[in-house]
Design a protein around this motif. Structure first.
Motif, PDB file in Angstrom:
ATOM      1  N   VAL A 175       0.810  -1.215   0.000  1.00 19.60           N
ATOM      2  CA  VAL A 175       0.000   0.000   0.000  1.00 19.60           C
ATOM      3  C   VAL A 175       0.850   1.275   0.000  1.00 19.60           C
ATOM      4  N   VAL A 176       1.884   1.323   0.860  1.00 18.93           N
ATOM      5  CA  VAL A 176       2.667   2.556   1.051  1.00 18.93           C
ATOM      6  C   VAL A 176       3.834   2.606   0.070  1.00 18.93           C
ATOM      7  N   ASN A 177       3.912   3.661  -0.713  1.00 19.44           N
ATOM      8  CA  ASN A 177       4.930   3.770  -1.756  1.00 19.44           C
ATOM      9  C   ASN A 177       6.263   4.331  -1.273  1.00 19.44           C
ATOM     10  N   GLU A 178       6.229   5.414  -0.467  1.00 19.64           N
ATOM     11  CA  GLU A 178       7.460   6.150  -0.187  1.00 19.64           C
ATOM     12  C   GLU A 178       8.083   5.815   1.165  1.00 19.64           C
ATOM     13  N   LYS A 179       7.350   6.048   2.247  1.00 17.85           N
ATOM     14  CA  LYS A 179       7.944   5.809   3.567  1.00 17.85           C
ATOM     15  C   LYS A 179       6.863   5.690   4.625  1.00 17.85           C
ATOM     16  N   ILE A 180       7.272   5.100   5.739  1.00 15.70           N
ATOM     17  CA  ILE A 180       6.427   4.977   6.921  1.00 15.70           C
ATOM     18  C   ILE A 180       7.169   5.605   8.091  1.00 15.70           C
ATOM     19  N   VAL A 181       6.495   6.476   8.821  1.00 16.92           N
ATOM     20  CA  VAL A 181       7.065   7.083  10.018  1.00 16.92           C
ATOM     21  C   VAL A 181       6.260   6.592  11.216  1.00 16.92           C
ATOM     22  N   ILE A 182       6.955   5.976  12.177  1.00 21.08           N
ATOM     23  CA  ILE A 182       6.300   5.376  13.347  1.00 21.08           C
ATOM     24  C   ILE A 182       7.015   5.829  14.608  1.00 21.08           C
ATOM     25  N   ILE A 183       6.245   6.227  15.622  1.00 22.07           N
ATOM     26  CA  ILE A 183       6.809   6.502  16.935  1.00 22.07           C
ATOM     27  C   ILE A 183       6.322   5.429  17.904  1.00 22.07           C
ATOM     28  N   THR A 184       7.245   4.827  18.644  1.00 24.22           N
ATOM     29  CA  THR A 184       6.868   3.747  19.558  1.00 24.22           C
ATOM     30  C   THR A 184       7.881   3.628  20.689  1.00 24.22           C
ATOM     31  N   ALA A 185       7.395   3.153  21.818  1.00 17.61           N
ATOM     32  CA  ALA A 185       8.286   2.813  22.918  1.00 17.61           C
ATOM     33  C   ALA A 185       8.787   1.385  22.797  1.00 17.61           C
ATOM     34  N   GLU A 186       8.170   0.614  21.900  1.00 14.52           N
ATOM     35  CA  GLU A 186       8.570  -0.782  21.681  1.00 14.52           C
ATOM     36  C   GLU A 186       9.524  -0.844  20.486  1.00 14.52           C
ATOM     37  N   ASP A 187      10.680  -0.185  20.621  1.00 14.21           N
ATOM     38  CA  ASP A 187      11.594  -0.061  19.479  1.00 14.21           C
ATOM     39  C   ASP A 187      12.204  -1.404  19.082  1.00 14.21           C
ATOM     40  N   ARG A 188      12.449  -2.280  20.037  1.00 16.30           N
ATOM     41  CA  ARG A 188      13.029  -3.573  19.687  1.00 16.30           C
ATOM     42  C   ARG A 188      12.063  -4.391  18.835  1.00 16.30           C
ATOM     43  N   ILE A 189      10.808  -4.392  19.219  1.00 14.29           N
ATOM     44  CA  ILE A 189       9.816  -5.132  18.447  1.00 14.29           C
ATOM     45  C   ILE A 189       9.666  -4.527  17.056  1.00 14.29           C
ATOM     46  N   LEU A 190       9.582  -3.201  16.983  1.00 12.24           N
ATOM     47  CA  LEU A 190       9.411  -2.548  15.687  1.00 12.24           C
ATOM     48  C   LEU A 190      10.601  -2.820  14.774  1.00 12.24           C
TER      49      LEU A 190
END
Length: 374
Positions: free
Chosen positions: A328-343
């Motif tokens: 679905v996403v062509n260019e980029k995904i920006v995500i903020i999370t406290a679960e950085d290891r999982i992400l």
């Protein structure tokens, strides 16, 4: 004039660019400490309060000095000129302390308050009135490790992250200044389509829509800026008039997906209050099963471990979303999370490129912003 702004630590780079885009001259950036020092005139101060999207407060800088004891703090504050405060006005000290010291923030407030009273008594022969609830003037005294910052708070107790459009409160809402910073980090513009697949009450999409239409983030503020108590209303009115000339009704493709109906309804209420409902499509659906045509950019603030107790649920959510987003996403995904290891693990598993990782202090929580490319 010398100023400093406070913001969420970790986002100094984005905020500094915004200050410069509004004609401020950045002189120092305190990386990881949420402070930017800059130069400008009074109109810049009013403009930043009204139109800046990533800042929390704007202070007129009075002093930055190293110190060792409370007596040093008293001396630093007392040596400053407070004669510009009107004799009939009240003041309050708002202290902040970070680091290890043998005193509390209450001690800082007490000592600094006495210093202001003594300084004003010497210059004006009048004892200034203290009002901790609704002061006319707020003096910020921030003790950060071995330095003390003293500034005139031009914003007031209601920080700039409090947007007047938020009529529905999500149980775990995203700070709008962070939401705006995420949009800026994504390089989104109104010609690009934007998806928030876990949109909650719509903060990211609303901030993007207001950005795309040049709607000032403080347009709906219900509390006065404190600088009007010192400089009057004319500066603010001038900035308001100029900002209104740049507002537009440009159409954009903004899509919000949310699992829970009550948050969809809340997001619609917020979008209507912000005047951007006509350009956001809210859809009740599952972020792990995206049934959409292609979009350019996705930005989201997914659930963390604090909101969902079982790590397995988060792992399945992150994995399912990233797997579904690849088509679905062509260019980029920006995500903020406290679960950085999982992400990080799920991004690598699904063959994403991690373009950047940015540490951000969100309230008392250490989070990471990931910029992923399919």
């Amino acid at each position: 004039m010398q100023f400093y702004a406070t913001l969420s630590p970790g986002l100094e780079e984005v905020a500094a660019k915004e200050i410069e885009s509004l004609s401020g001259k950045v002189t120092e950036v305190r990386e990881g400490r949420g402070r930017i020092f800059f130069e400008g005139d009074l109109k810049l101060m009013a403009k930043l309060n009204y139109v800046a999207r990533t800042l929390e407060r704007i202070m007129i800088l009075l002093a930055v000095e190293k110190f060792e004891t409370l007596d040093d703090i008293y001396r630093i504050v007392k040596d400053l000129d407070f004669s510009w405060i009107k004799p009939n006005q009240s003041f309050a000290i708002r202290p902040l302390r970070a680091g290890e010291h043998d005193f509390t923030s209450l001690d800082v407030g007490r000592v600094a308050g006495q210093a202001v009273i003594d300084s004003y008594m010497e210059s004006k022969g009048v004892r200034l009135r203290v009002d901790l609830d609704e002061p006319d003037v707020i003096i910020r005294v921030d003790v950060i490790f071995n330095e003390v910052y003293v500034g005139i708070d031009t914003t007031g107790d209601e920080s700039l992250h409090r947007r007047g459009y938020r009529v529905y409160d999500h149980p775990a809402p995203l700070n709008p200044t962070i939401a705006s910073a995420l949009v800026m980090l994504s390089d989104w513009n109104p010609k690009k389509s934007l998806l928030d697949p876990m949109c909650g009450s719509g903060t990211i999409l609303i901030e993007a829509a207001m950005m795309g239409r040049n709607i000032p983030p403080q347009k709906f503020r219900k509390v006065n800026f404190l600088f009007t108590n010192i400089y009057g209303e004319d500066l603010l009115e001038e900035v308001r008039r100029e900002a209104e000339r740049y507002e537009s009704d440009v159409k954009m493709r903004l899509i919000g997906i949310e699992k829970f109906r009550k948050h969809i309804k809340g997001g619609i209420l917020n979008a209507k209050a912000a005047g951007v409902y006509d350009t956001i499509d809210f859809i009740q659906a599952d972020a792990t099963k995206l049934c959409l045509k292609e979009v350019d950019i996705a930005i989201t603030n997914p659930p963390y471990g604090l909101r969902i107790a079982k790590k397995g649920i988060i792992e399945r959510l992150y994995d399912g979303f990233l797997r579904s987003a690849k088509d679905v996403v062509n260019e980029k995904i920006v995500i903020i999370t406290a679960e950085d290891r999982i992400l990080r693990d799920k991004a690598m598993k699904n063959d994403y490129t991690i373009d950047r990782e940015i540490w951000v202090k969100y309230g008392g929580l250490d989070t990471k912003v990931f910029i992923l490319k399919p």
